[in-house]
Design an enzyme around this catalytic site. Structure first.
Site, short mmCIF file in Angstrom:
data_model
loop_
_atom_site.label_atom_id
_atom_site.label_comp_id
_atom_site.label_asym_id
_atom_site.label_seq_id
_atom_site.Cartn_x
_atom_site.Cartn_y
_atom_site.Cartn_z
N ARG A 139 0.82 -1.22 0.00
CA ARG A 139 0.00 0.00 0.00
C ARG A 139 0.86 1.26 0.00
O ARG A 139 0.34 2.36 0.21
CB ARG A 139 -0.90 0.00 1.22
CG ARG A 139 -0.09 -0.17 2.50
CD ARG A 139 -0.91 0.01 3.70
NE ARG A 139 -0.13 -0.30 4.88
CZ ARG A 139 -0.52 -0.05 6.09
NH1 ARG A 139 -1.68 0.51 6.29
NH2 ARG A 139 0.23 -0.36 7.12
N LYS A 151 1.71 6.65 1.52
CA LYS A 151 1.34 5.44 2.26
C LYS A 151 -0.18 5.40 2.38
O LYS A 151 -0.78 6.35 2.86
CB LYS A 151 2.00 5.43 3.64
CG LYS A 151 1.81 4.11 4.37
CD LYS A 151 2.83 3.96 5.46
CE LYS A 151 2.57 2.73 6.30
NZ LYS A 151 3.57 2.57 7.35
N ARG A 160 5.61 10.11 3.06
CA ARG A 160 6.87 10.06 3.80
C ARG A 160 8.00 10.21 2.79
O ARG A 160 7.85 9.87 1.62
CB ARG A 160 6.97 8.79 4.64
CG ARG A 160 6.77 7.52 3.85
CD ARG A 160 6.72 6.30 4.78
NE ARG A 160 6.71 5.09 3.99
CZ ARG A 160 6.62 3.87 4.51
NH1 ARG A 160 6.53 3.70 5.80
NH2 ARG A 160 6.62 2.82 3.72
N ARG A 205 15.35 -1.34 1.26
CA ARG A 205 15.37 -2.07 2.53
C ARG A 205 16.33 -3.24 2.44
O ARG A 205 16.57 -3.77 1.34
CB ARG A 205 13.97 -2.63 2.81
CG ARG A 205 12.90 -1.58 2.88
CD ARG A 205 11.59 -2.11 2.30
NE ARG A 205 10.59 -1.04 2.24
CZ ARG A 205 9.67 -0.83 3.18
NH1 ARG A 205 9.61 -1.63 4.22
NH2 ARG A 205 8.81 0.16 3.07
N ASP A 242 12.73 -6.37 6.36
CA ASP A 242 12.02 -5.50 5.41
C ASP A 242 11.63 -4.17 6.05
O ASP A 242 11.17 -3.27 5.37
CB ASP A 242 10.81 -6.20 4.80
CG ASP A 242 9.71 -6.50 5.79
OD1 ASP A 242 10.01 -6.56 7.01
OD2 ASP A 242 8.56 -6.65 5.38
N ASP A 244 9.40 2.81 8.70
CA ASP A 244 8.22 1.98 8.94
C ASP A 244 7.80 2.00 10.41
O ASP A 244 8.13 1.13 11.19
CB ASP A 244 8.47 0.53 8.49
CG ASP A 244 7.65 0.22 7.26
OD1 ASP A 244 6.84 1.08 6.86
OD2 ASP A 244 7.79 -0.87 6.71
P1 AMP Z 1 4.08 -3.84 8.04
O1 AMP Z 1 3.95 -4.88 9.09
O2 AMP Z 1 3.26 -2.60 8.28
O3 AMP Z 1 5.50 -3.53 7.70
O4 AMP Z 1 3.37 -4.47 6.76
C1 AMP Z 1 3.75 -5.70 6.22
C2 AMP Z 1 3.37 -5.74 4.77
O5 AMP Z 1 1.95 -5.74 4.63
C3 AMP Z 1 3.89 -4.54 4.01
O6 AMP Z 1 4.49 -5.02 2.87
C4 AMP Z 1 2.66 -3.72 3.72
O7 AMP Z 1 2.78 -3.08 2.48
C5 AMP Z 1 1.55 -4.74 3.71
N1 AMP Z 1 0.27 -4.17 4.16
C6 AMP Z 1 -0.06 -3.77 5.43
N2 AMP Z 1 -1.32 -3.30 5.46
C7 AMP Z 1 -1.83 -3.39 4.20
C8 AMP Z 1 -3.08 -3.07 3.59
N3 AMP Z 1 -4.09 -2.53 4.29
N4 AMP Z 1 -3.22 -3.31 2.28
C9 AMP Z 1 -2.21 -3.83 1.56
N5 AMP Z 1 -1.02 -4.17 2.07
C10 AMP Z 1 -0.81 -3.96 3.38
MG MG Z 2 6.90 -2.75 6.70
#
Ligand code: AMP
Ligand code: MG
Length: 567
Positions: free
Chosen positions: A141, A160, A238, A245, A324, A334
């Site tokens: 996203r 984001k 951002r 990464r 990541d 992040d």
């Molecule tokens: P994060 O734990 O926030 O780093 O997210 C892990 C992965 O999930 C990242 O690659 C985000 O892009 C994806 N992600 C988190 N929330 C969403 C969402 N609502 N829609 C699509 N992808 C998401």
């Molecule tokens: Mg992330």
């Protein structure tokens, strides 16, 4: 300049307001690296699918409905040479809430999403990918829409919450206002604290569009969220030198290792060369590539160890320090289930899914695991002799981390030199009395001789033996400080430059995003202002409120003392 009404319909393009931004746009990542050969030029690519090669996928953002201004970073606008009131310009708002149809050239009609691999504490995972191959994991996203080059410095602008990408894994591609406010404020705060970080540019929230997320009912002490709740969506932009990464380099190294396709080794080399150019431009690119790669590892190690020492200095816990979520540029990236340590606990970890491995004082270990993964990703680019050098660099992490931490603790304690005995007595005492991390170190800046000044920062009252141990510790500290023969005023002032006066208190942030949800952004802006000068005494009501230990009623409260990752 006339400020258009926040809620007025979109204006016709007023290119003149945007000109300073347009003149600085650039697109190094997409011009130097490979697009996914299966991508469409228009970027209508909003469903989860496997992306098997290439460094990026062009994706058109999905604008949020009826965006409204929440806040922007005056500091970053200035650094980018942009006029402050541009944040209120209708066209700017449209672009930075995901509507690239409002963006004149050289903006493009698509942004780009990147794939990355995931390692958790040094273990490779593909389970999070819907295809179990790792090819469906990445920016689900987040979409970069341009780079800006201002006064020789390159910045990447990333939305984001701008809708789903091929890496969405079935997610809606949205970010809720709550988590967007948190990331926006945290980036401003960390920058002001002097901790390298991605930056906040702008934050716009939809007045109409909602998504459902699990969260906590008011007053709930449940560990996991106990209700599905509609949240307003938002898009924050951002900004960072790049969003490369460690996990991203890993993805290309894993493909090279398994010979996933004929260009795999070449694509690894390309992304590493790009990382050097974007993040380590001081490395001489006339040198043989293997030497550049080794230098990248060395410099990243120095930045990562300094970063983690800084995190501990200011009480920051990343919460989910996977590879990541670890920027190759060595800055904080992040902000999801992060938190700041209030009542001291070495194992502090606000994220319910996090576990001890990513807890507060375990972050050096988590960083080492990420560093190890970076080295593993670089290794296919090196010859045998260079592999040996890389192994030495990797093995040197622990020593460098230890040295950096000792320097940080010494500075925090106002000492010229780290004192192992003093430190090893302090940590268990801090834990036992549950000191407020920020208030405690700031109280120490007043150079007290008696413990009462410190005791005000204790959550658990010190009596009997514990009180005596504190006095003995304070005597030992005073003696060491005196041995340094330092001008006491200069000593106090120096300590106040490394020990912040104010910290992030989740029980003050939560009401701010709750009010924002109801359309009142005043508290978000007040917090932003507090966070912009974290080392300086401030006179506001909010500053006074923030200058206290967490009131007991917030302890164990869902969404405040702990939270899920749902953002
Ligand atoms: P994060 O734990 O926030 O780093 O997210 C892990 C992965 O999930 C990242 O690659 C985000 O892009 C994806 N992600 C988190 N929330 C969403 C969402 N609502 N829609 C699509 N992808 C998401
Ligand atoms: Mg992330």
């Amino acid at each position: 300049m006339n400020l258009p009404d926040e809620n007025s319909p979109a204006l016709e393009p007023t290119v003149s307001e945007l000109t300073p931004l347009l003149e600085q746009l650039d697109f190094s990542l997409i011009s130097q690296l490979n697009a996914d050969p299966q991508a469409t030029a228009e970027g209508q690519d909003h469903r989860s699918r496997e992306v098997k090669s290439g460094h990026f996928v062009p994706v058109a953002p999905t604008p949020i409905a009826a965006p409204e201004y929440v806040s922007h970073s005056r500091g970053l606008f200035q650094e980018l040479g942009l006029k402050d009131d541009l944040a209120h310009d209708a066209q700017f708002r449209r672009i930075f809430s995901g509507d690239l149809s409002a963006a004149p050239a050289p903006f493009r009609s698509t942004g780009w999403a990147t794939g990355y691999a995931l390692s958790i504490f040094g273990t490779e995972y593909t389970q999070q990918c819907p295809f179990r191959t790792g090819n469906g994991y990445g920016d689900g996203r987040a979409l970069s829409i341009a780079e800006v080059v201002h006064e020789g410095k390159r910045w990447e602008l990333q939305l984001k919450g701008g809708g789903p990408t091929p890496y969405c894994r079935g997610g809606d591609g949205r970010a809720v206002l709550r988590s967007s406010v948190r990331e926006f404020l945290a980036q401003e705060f960390m920058h002001a604290l002097g901790v390298p970080t991605s930056r906040s540019l702008s934050l716009y929230a939809s007045t109409e569009e909602h998504v459902m997320r699990p969260w906590y009912t008011p007053g709930s002490k449940s560990f996991q969220p106990d209700v599905m709740k509609p949240h307003r969506v938002a898009i924050s932009t951002r900004v960072a030198s790049s969003f490369l990464r460690v996990g991203q380099l890993e993805l290309f190294a894993r493909r090279a290792r398994s010979n996933a396709h004929p260009q795999a080794q070449q694509e690894l080399k390309m992304i590493v060369a790009h990382a050097i150019e974007r993040e380590y431009a001081a490395i001489d690119r006339a040198r043989p590539f293997g030497e550049q790669v080794l230098e990248l590892a060395r410099r990243f190690r120095a930045r990562l160890t300094a970063l983690v020492a800084n995190w501990i200095r200011v009480g920051y816990c990343q919460g989910n320090f996977n590879s990541d979520n670890c920027a190759v540029g060595g800055f904080t990236l992040d902000y999801g289930p992060f938190g700041f340590c209030e009542s001291f606990d070495p194992w502090f970890q606000p994220w319910t899914g996090g576990g001890q491995h990513f807890s507060f004082l375990n972050q050096p270990g988590a960083a080492e695991a990420n560093f190890h993964m970076l080295c593993t990703a670089l290794s296919p680019l090196l010859d045998d002799a260079q592999q040996g050098e890389l192994a030495e660099i990797r093995d040197g992490f622990v020593k460098e981390m230890e040295r950096t931490l000792k320097e940080m603790w010494a500075a925090k304690l106002g000492l010229h030199r780290f004192d192992a005995d003093l430190f090893s007595t302090l940590i268990p005492l801090m834990q036992r009395s549950r000191v407020d991390y920020t208030l405690f170190f700031r109280a120490l800046c007043d150079l007290p001789e008696k413990t009462d000044r410190l005791e005000r920062t204790f959550e658990i009252e010190a009596t009997g033996d514990v009180k005596e141990q504190w006095q003995a510790w304070l005597d030992q500290w005073n003696a060491l400080v005196r041995d340094g023969e330092r001008d006491r005023e200069a000593l106090a002032a120096g300590m106040k430059r490394v020990n912040p006066r104010y910290t992030w208190r989740e029980w003050l942030v939560a009401p701010a995003y709750e009010r924002a949800e109801a359309g009142d952004y005043a508290r978000v802006r007040e917090l932003q202002s507090l966070f912009l000068s974290p080392y300086t005494d401030q006179e506001t009501e909010l500053a006074t409120e923030s200058d206290q230990k967490r009131p007991a009623r917030f302890s164990g409260l869902g969404g405040v003392s702990h939270y899920s990752c749902s953002s």
